[in-house]
Write a protein that holds these residues in place. Structure first.
Motif, PDB file in Angstrom:
ATOM      1  N   LEU A  58       1.769   9.520  -8.743  1.00 13.82           N
ATOM      2  CA  LEU A  58       1.775  10.984  -8.793  1.00 13.82           C
ATOM      3  C   LEU A  58       0.446  11.544  -9.262  1.00 13.82           C
ATOM      4  CD1 LEU A  58       5.336  11.611 -10.305  1.00 13.82           C
ATOM      5  CD2 LEU A  58       4.622  11.810  -7.909  1.00 13.82           C
ATOM      6  N   GLU A  59      -0.273  10.775 -10.086  1.00 15.99           N
ATOM      7  CA  GLU A  59      -1.571  11.228 -10.590  1.00 15.99           C
ATOM      8  C   GLU A  59      -2.694  10.918  -9.612  1.00 15.99           C
ATOM      9  OE1 GLU A  59      -1.194   6.976 -11.558  1.00 15.99           O
ATOM     10  OE2 GLU A  59       0.144   8.731 -11.575  1.00 15.99           O
ATOM     11  N   GLY A  60      -2.350  10.317  -8.465  1.00 12.39           N
ATOM     12  CA  GLY A  60      -3.356  10.035  -7.450  1.00 12.39           C
ATOM     13  C   GLY A  60      -4.020   8.687  -7.569  1.00 12.39           C
ATOM     14  N   ARG A  61      -3.623   7.875  -8.552  1.00  9.85           N
ATOM     15  CA  ARG A  61      -4.228   6.558  -8.738  1.00  9.85           C
ATOM     16  C   ARG A  61      -3.504   5.533  -7.878  1.00  9.85           C
ATOM     17  NH1 ARG A  61      -7.350   3.578 -12.337  1.00  9.85           N
ATOM     18  NH2 ARG A  61      -6.739   1.391 -12.528  1.00  9.85           N
ATOM     19  N   ARG A  62      -4.270   4.667  -7.254  1.00  6.64           N
ATOM     20  CA  ARG A  62      -3.697   3.610  -6.438  1.00  6.64           C
ATOM     21  C   ARG A  62      -3.242   2.449  -7.313  1.00  6.64           C
ATOM     22  NH1 ARG A  62      -7.281  -0.041  -2.371  1.00  6.64           N
ATOM     23  NH2 ARG A  62      -8.068  -0.724  -4.396  1.00  6.64           N
ATOM     24  N   GLN A  63      -2.083   1.924  -7.006  1.00  6.71           N
ATOM     25  CA  GLN A  63      -1.581   0.736  -7.691  1.00  6.71           C
ATOM     26  C   GLN A  63      -1.291  -0.335  -6.657  1.00  6.71           C
ATOM     27  OE1 GLN A  63       2.144   1.144  -9.770  1.00  6.71           O
ATOM     28  NE2 GLN A  63       2.028  -0.904 -10.663  1.00  6.71           N
ATOM     29  N   ILE A  64      -1.890  -1.512  -6.845  1.00  7.33           N
ATOM     30  CA  ILE A  64      -1.600  -2.650  -5.974  1.00  7.33           C
ATOM     31  C   ILE A  64      -0.397  -3.379  -6.555  1.00  7.33           C
ATOM     32  CG2 ILE A  64      -2.436  -4.842  -5.058  1.00  7.33           C
ATOM     33  CD1 ILE A  64      -5.235  -3.683  -5.065  1.00  7.33           C
ATOM     34  N   LEU A  65       0.685  -3.405  -5.792  1.00  7.38           N
ATOM     35  CA  LEU A  65       1.935  -3.998  -6.264  1.00  7.38           C
ATOM     36  C   LEU A  65       2.019  -5.491  -5.974  1.00  7.38           C
ATOM     37  CD1 LEU A  65       4.416  -1.231  -5.057  1.00  7.38           C
ATOM     38  CD2 LEU A  65       3.357  -1.469  -7.308  1.00  7.38           C
ATOM     39  N   ASN A  66       1.363  -5.924  -4.898  1.00  8.32           N
ATOM     40  CA  ASN A  66       1.472  -7.328  -4.525  1.00  8.32           C
ATOM     41  C   ASN A  66       0.301  -7.696  -3.630  1.00  8.32           C
ATOM     42  OD1 ASN A  66       2.590  -9.865  -4.535  1.00  8.32           O
ATOM     43  ND2 ASN A  66       4.486  -9.292  -3.520  1.00  8.32           N
ATOM     44  N   LEU A  67       0.029  -8.991  -3.571  1.00  5.99           N
ATOM     45  CA  LEU A  67      -0.980  -9.531  -2.673  1.00  5.99           C
ATOM     46  C   LEU A  67      -0.307 -10.486  -1.703  1.00  5.99           C
ATOM     47  CD1 LEU A  67      -3.842 -10.339  -5.207  1.00  5.99           C
ATOM     48  CD2 LEU A  67      -3.736  -8.401  -3.643  1.00  5.99           C
TER      49      LEU A  67
END
Length: 260
Positions: A58-67
């Motif tokens: 929601l704050e616009g930051r990308r989160q990588i959940l998995n590779l």
């Protein structure tokens, strides 16, 4: 192509194994494979490279959940999950198969159904480990755990002196979004570990782990947690080259199917 006869010399019966065929897909770094909100109608077998499963908060930051690593199957496990996209971390090569073809083949192949299930379990375990790192470890511990336990991702090279050299293929921003830290924080921690003699910086992407036990201790983890070292089942047995989709074949020898 009809099923070959049992081998008279050995008395062994060769199992019939349907094969799925699809088209080759090549991605450049940061190229999108699955956009957020897209209806997924294909599955992809990753032959080389690394992909990231991500979402934007929601704050616009990308989160990588998995590779996703070579040998992984992607697509079926993303159905119904909102807000996710898949992009390439590095150059990548994949085989794309229509989802409907996989579903149809799985219905008639318990062996393939089991392999797809095991592949999904590998993805879930990898995601569980990464989520656990973010929630349970402090920033320095995350870096230590990542360098010590990322297994296949870092291609560890054991050295004669007992040390090991690891190579990080991820960009600084990818590593930042994977570990939930700023690029600057990662750099400071890496240099502090080098000053302490725990690791040696050989280049911006290559590091010598001088003492693995000490690195694990600073990360507060054990080798038993190395989920990124898990290998997906070999789905290349079922998914072959760029041919018309859903070509059913039978094995002519135990190891691999032959396609006419």
């Amino acid at each position: 192509m009809s099923a070959g006869p049992p081998c008279a010399a050995s008395g062994r019966r060769f199992l019939s194994r349907p094969a799925l065929h699809g088209r080759k897909v090549r991605l450049s770094p940061d190229e999108v494979l699955v956009a957020e909100g897209n209806d997924i109608r294909s599955v992809w077998l990753l032959e080389s490279g690394i992909l990231r499963v991500q979402r934007i908060g929601l704050e616009g930051r990308r989160q990588i959940l998995n590779l996703l690593l070579p040998g992984d199957l992607l697509g079926a496990d993303l159905q119904g999950r909102q807000g996710l996209s898949v992009e390439a971390c590095t150059k990548a090569r994949l085989l794309e198969v229509p989802m409907a073809d996989l579903v149809q083949t799985v219905r008639h192949s318990p062996e393939l159904r089991r392999a797809v299930h095991e592949a999904n379990l590998v993805h879930l375990e990898r995601m569980r480990w990464l989520t656990w790192m973010l929630g349970a470890l402090k920033p320095e511990e995350r870096i230590c755990a990542f360098l010590a336990l990322a297994g296949r991702l870092l291609s560890p090279e054991q050295q004669p002196d007992g040390s090991r050299i690891v190579t990080n293929p991820l960009s600084r921003q990818d590593l930042s979004d994977l570990l939930g830290m700023t690029v600057e924080s990662i750099s400071r921690i890496i240099h502090r570990l080098d000053d302490q003699g725990v690791i040696e910086i050989l280049s911006p992407t290559r590091f010598r782990i001088r003492n693995l036990a000490r690195l694990l201790g600073k990360g507060g983890v054990t080798q038993d947690l190395s989920a990124l070292a898990l290998a997906a089942p070999d789905l290349g047995e079922w998914i072959g080259g760029a041919q018309p989709p859903m070509t059913a074949v039978n094995e002519a020898r135990p190891a691999k199917a032959q396609v006419s």
